[in-house]
Design an enzyme around this catalytic site. Structure first.
Site, PDB file in Angstrom:
ATOM      1  N   GLU A 118      -2.157  -2.567  -7.514  1.00 48.12           N
ATOM      2  CA  GLU A 118      -2.858  -3.621  -6.779  1.00 48.12           C
ATOM      3  C   GLU A 118      -2.110  -3.738  -5.470  1.00 48.12           C
ATOM      4  O   GLU A 118      -0.924  -4.060  -5.468  1.00 48.12           O
ATOM      5  CB  GLU A 118      -2.834  -4.892  -7.615  1.00 48.12           C
ATOM      6  CG  GLU A 118      -3.823  -5.936  -7.157  1.00 48.12           C
ATOM      7  CD  GLU A 118      -3.120  -7.048  -6.440  1.00 48.12           C
ATOM      8  OE1 GLU A 118      -2.962  -6.925  -5.202  1.00 48.12           O
ATOM      9  OE2 GLU A 118      -2.715  -8.013  -7.098  1.00 48.12           O
ATOM     10  N   ARG A 173       0.823  -1.202   0.000  1.00 48.95           N
ATOM     11  CA  ARG A 173       0.000   0.000   0.000  1.00 48.95           C
ATOM     12  C   ARG A 173       0.864   1.262   0.000  1.00 48.95           C
ATOM     13  O   ARG A 173       0.571   2.217  -0.710  1.00 48.95           O
ATOM     14  CB  ARG A 173      -0.895  -0.035   1.237  1.00 48.95           C
ATOM     15  CG  ARG A 173      -1.895   1.077   1.312  1.00 48.95           C
ATOM     16  CD  ARG A 173      -2.978   0.644   2.283  1.00 48.95           C
ATOM     17  NE  ARG A 173      -3.862   1.732   2.656  1.00 48.95           N
ATOM     18  CZ  ARG A 173      -4.888   1.572   3.501  1.00 48.95           C
ATOM     19  NH1 ARG A 173      -5.127   0.387   4.032  1.00 48.95           N
ATOM     20  NH2 ARG A 173      -5.671   2.584   3.812  1.00 48.95           N
ATOM     21  N   CYS A 197      -2.034 -12.285  -2.813  1.00 48.20           N
ATOM     22  CA  CYS A 197      -2.857 -11.083  -2.606  1.00 48.20           C
ATOM     23  C   CYS A 197      -4.238 -11.471  -2.105  1.00 48.20           C
ATOM     24  O   CYS A 197      -4.933 -10.673  -1.499  1.00 48.20           O
ATOM     25  CB  CYS A 197      -3.031 -10.317  -3.904  1.00 48.20           C
ATOM     26  SG  CYS A 197      -1.537 -10.183  -4.861  1.00 48.20           S
TER      27      CYS A 197
END
Lengths: 525, 525
Positions: free
Chosen positions: B265, B243, B302
């Site tokens: 992503e 992030r 993920c």
């Protein structure tokens, strides 16, 4: 209908608490009643909460119900009758025929989006059936559809008080996508906005939709605009206006804890290339047609031809003479607002003051205070290439002719342009090679490439792109006019192995909505 | 092939000037030869200029030529043989079978995009024919296609050294769209990256494409990454990672004179909802299957299931017992890098230290320095709702069970979640109503909703959405896996009244490419 000067929050009409907003009739300078009292953050809060509460219901309305809602809005706008045109004339200085046409465009646009909703292409349904026996691993059943992003904030434009305002393209496409809409009405035409807003309220009620599907706020951009864009319930923004206004919204949206997309349609000078053979064959007529496009709506179109580029010589001289005559015969036209008129005056003065820019012609001066005196200027390509000032949009009927040494210099000018909504080629059979040489550049620079026409006049249809690379818009991947505008307010969701009972209608096996589907990568009509 | 430790710029191999980058074998701790010397801004400049020079040619390659290029890359990757798998094992600690499967996925993905390029759906061809006799105004001929955005910067991920790296989904979809690609290789697997980069170089050469179609750089994120994203020739960014890394790129892209889209992503905790009837019927098996999903790739997916949500009671207790046993029997697995291992240890410690979180089980400790000891924790919904820390992703095999009072509290938990890549429902016929109550929330929160499966395992197909609301990605309107990923790198261009000779192939009247078209709003198959 008696205008009340209120904010429309859901089905209510609410009196604001802040700045007084009052439209000026730019033809006469008179202030128009009533006073609209601007809203504060609590009104934004009420409207966004209602929109949020309405969202899950509204986004799952049937295609038929949503289409009917859009058609009902169109019917209700038409039912206002002459009052709407008269108020818009008073608030904008635009002539009756133009506004009647714009109303037709606005209602036609709503009905076109109704047909788009029914056809369901926007769902982009994709189905990859399960392959339980696949080796080495089975494939699950995977289905994709698009759903609405969430409540959308729309900032109406001044230059199309109907077609790019309260029930304009942004609102129509967001509602079509299934997004509740909150419009911040433009302070230049609050009465027109209220009339249209009331029509939408009626449609919401008639269609038994949750009231939060639509609200209309007035107020200052700094307070109401920023509060809207930073509200966590707002999920996208539509804007048509200035570059400074658009980039401020982009910044605010990006700095949120959750950034959201901003679709800002900002500035464009819409270069027109006169290729040698077409110019030779047709210089006089081109000059006249050019000025006629330039004068449309007092030049207050996003697609006004602000730049003409050609190789210098006798053919271009002949074009210039023709354009000069047409400009000198151009009647003055009332501009939309005192502020826009002032900015136009400044922009034209700045052009005149440039050492290497020569004035070709000015139009007639008018008797009104806020009238636009058409302006035509010329400069050399080398001076243009050396300047950044000359690429700035002058909003209004002003254009600059760039005289180039040869086609290579034409291409250098094209290559240096910023992003544009449109690029136009005037050409004939003898210009095909020259045009081919320019097109790769123009594709990179503009959202729409025209041949042998004028950029003013933006058809509302399926193939239109009213968009383009920055700074003409904030997002070159989209259009704000035409049916593809709906895509701005959608996102894909994939459903894996969901039982039929839980699948949305669009994805059920039997295709009850009869929509086009991509099955295993193959298009089913 | 002898690895050279160089940057691949176009068809050249160039030695860098900056930081030394050397992979660590996380299974043994040993440093792997060769040293990769990071590039500087001048290398970025060379690569982006080559990409820019290649762009106009590459974006207009025929569908067949572009598809063949993608297939040639797949062939060249396969031709590397065992060396690729061995190097990737050494650099990632991932087992042979997993990496062989990942190579299959990577090459299959390239071939799938080849088929997508040939089918031409991505062109989204729309034609609104001229209506010369329309009243009150004629309509011009308007045609729309999509073109490539421009050179794309791709930042490879650490966790899939093949499928989300140099020739991964971002590269494959950008190349399919017609965009030259510059990859910043991940410093954790430079050797794997060089091998794949060399394979792409060979394909560029074999297909006679301009060399700038592909470059591979190594270097520091602050220098090379920022230089790439702020280079005016780069027009979009693909990223898979943290992030903080993703938001830094978003910020840099937005602050450019011309902002560009970033497809990042980032983080997702992938909630799994165990609905009451399914839990009652199947608690033991669900517990085992859950831990098996959690342990995939040492939890370094993920889509690893980081959150389990259910109503408390004996059925959930039974699930927890089953999961506890499975976790306690989970073997230690080597993590991708020392840094990831350290972050995992910190994340798990932070969870353990939370007053209201109880440890259910830990897996086996391993003998290696960088091994992941599976962790399972539990807390109450009220504590979860009161905490922001508990929503943070712990990258690795760690998961948190949320015990709710009732389904209303399950829904409150769902409503408070941040944006996710996936949301999973375990349910049976008796849970349909409960599931219906959750789905509107999950649609707003996630890009993919699954029933009775596990989120790990992301099919590469047409209907997949590997995306979701912020912060799971930077742009919920897109997917980074599956064929719809190509849309990220395209923009529409409209051609108005262009003579047939100037129209791109995709838009010519006779439809020589035989692509699906929307003509006057109607789908032609």
């Amino acid at each position: 209908m008696a205008l009340e000067g209120k904010l429309l929050i859901g089905l209510q009409a609410v009196t604001g608490t802040r700045v007084n907003i009052q439209a000026t009739n730019p033809s006469t300078g008179e202030l128009l009643e009533p006073v609209y009292v601007g809203g504060d953050r609590s009104h934004v809060e009420q409207a966004t909460q209602l929109a949020w509460d309405a969202f899950d219901t509204y986004r799952e309305t049937s295609l038929e119900a949503r289409a009917t809602f859009l058609e009902t809005i169109a019917n209700e706008i038409e039912a206002i009758g002459d009052e709407l045109i008269e108020r818009a004339m008073a608030e904008s200085g635009l002539p009756q025929a133009r506004l009647a046409g714009e109303r037709g465009r606005t209602c036609g646009q709503l009905r076109l989006f109704a047909s788009v909703v029914r056809a369901g292409e926007w769902l982009d349904v994709r189905i990859d059936p399960a392959m339980p026996d696949r080796q080495p691993l089975p494939r699950a059943d995977l289905r994709q559809r698009h759903i609405a992003l969430g409540p959308v904030a729309v900032f109406g434009a001044s230059n199309f008080p109907l077609a790019f305002s309260v029930a304009g393209g942004d609102t129509a496409s967001a509602l079509a996508a299934g997004c509740p809409v909150i419009v911040k009405g433009h302070s230049a035409h609050p009465g027109t906005s209220e009339l249209v807003g009331r029509a939408i309220q009626k449609a919401v009620k008639a269609c038994n939709l949750p009231e939060g599907v639509f609200s209309l706020l007035f107020g200052s951009g700094n307070e109401i605009g920023q509060a809207l864009v930073t509200d966590p319930r707002i999920q996208a923004v539509g804007f048509t206006g200035s570059r400074s206004g658009g980039t401020a919204l982009m910044q605010a949206a990006q700095n949120r804890p959750q950034p959201i997309p901003v679709y800002a349609e900002m500035s464009s000078i819409n270069p027109v290339f006169l290729l040698p053979e077409a110019l030779k064959a047709n210089s006089q007529a081109l000059g006249e047609a050019f000025v006629s496009s330039l004068n449309m709506g007092a030049g207050q179109f996003c697609t006004s031809p602000g730049l003409v580029i050609a190789v210098k010589g006798s053919d271009l001289d002949s074009f210039i003479q023709s354009a000069q005559k047409a400009v000198e015969g151009s009647g003055a036209q009332t501009m939309l607002t005192p502020g826009i008129h002032e900015a136009y005056q400044k922009g034209v003065s700045a052009l005149s003051d440039e050492a290497n820019v020569r004035e070709i012609a000015r139009g007639e001066t008018g008797s009104g205070s806020y009238q636009c005196q058409t302006g035509l200027f010329a400069t050399s390509a080398s001076d243009f290439l050396a300047s950044t000032v000359l690429q700035e949009e002058v909003f209004g009927a002003s254009s600059l002719i760039i005289e180039c040494q040869d086609m290579a210099e034409v291409k250098r000018v094209a290559e240096q342009l910023e992003g544009q909504l449109t690029a136009t080629l005037h050409m004939n059979d003898g210009d095909v090679d020259a045009a081919k040489g320019l097109i790769p550049t123009l594709e990179r620079k503009a959202g729409r490439i025209l041949a042998n026409g004028w950029p003013t006049g933006v058809e509302v249809c399926h193939a239109m792109v009213h968009g383009g690379p920055y700074p003409s818009t904030s997002d070159s991947r989209t259009t704000s006019v035409g049916t593809a505008a709906i895509k701005r307010f959608l996102r894909p969701v994939c459903y894996q192995s969901l039982p039929e009972a839980l699948l949305p209608e669009a994805l059920k096996e039997a295709n009850p909505l009869k929509v086009s589907r991509l099955v295993d990568g193959k298009r089913e009509a």
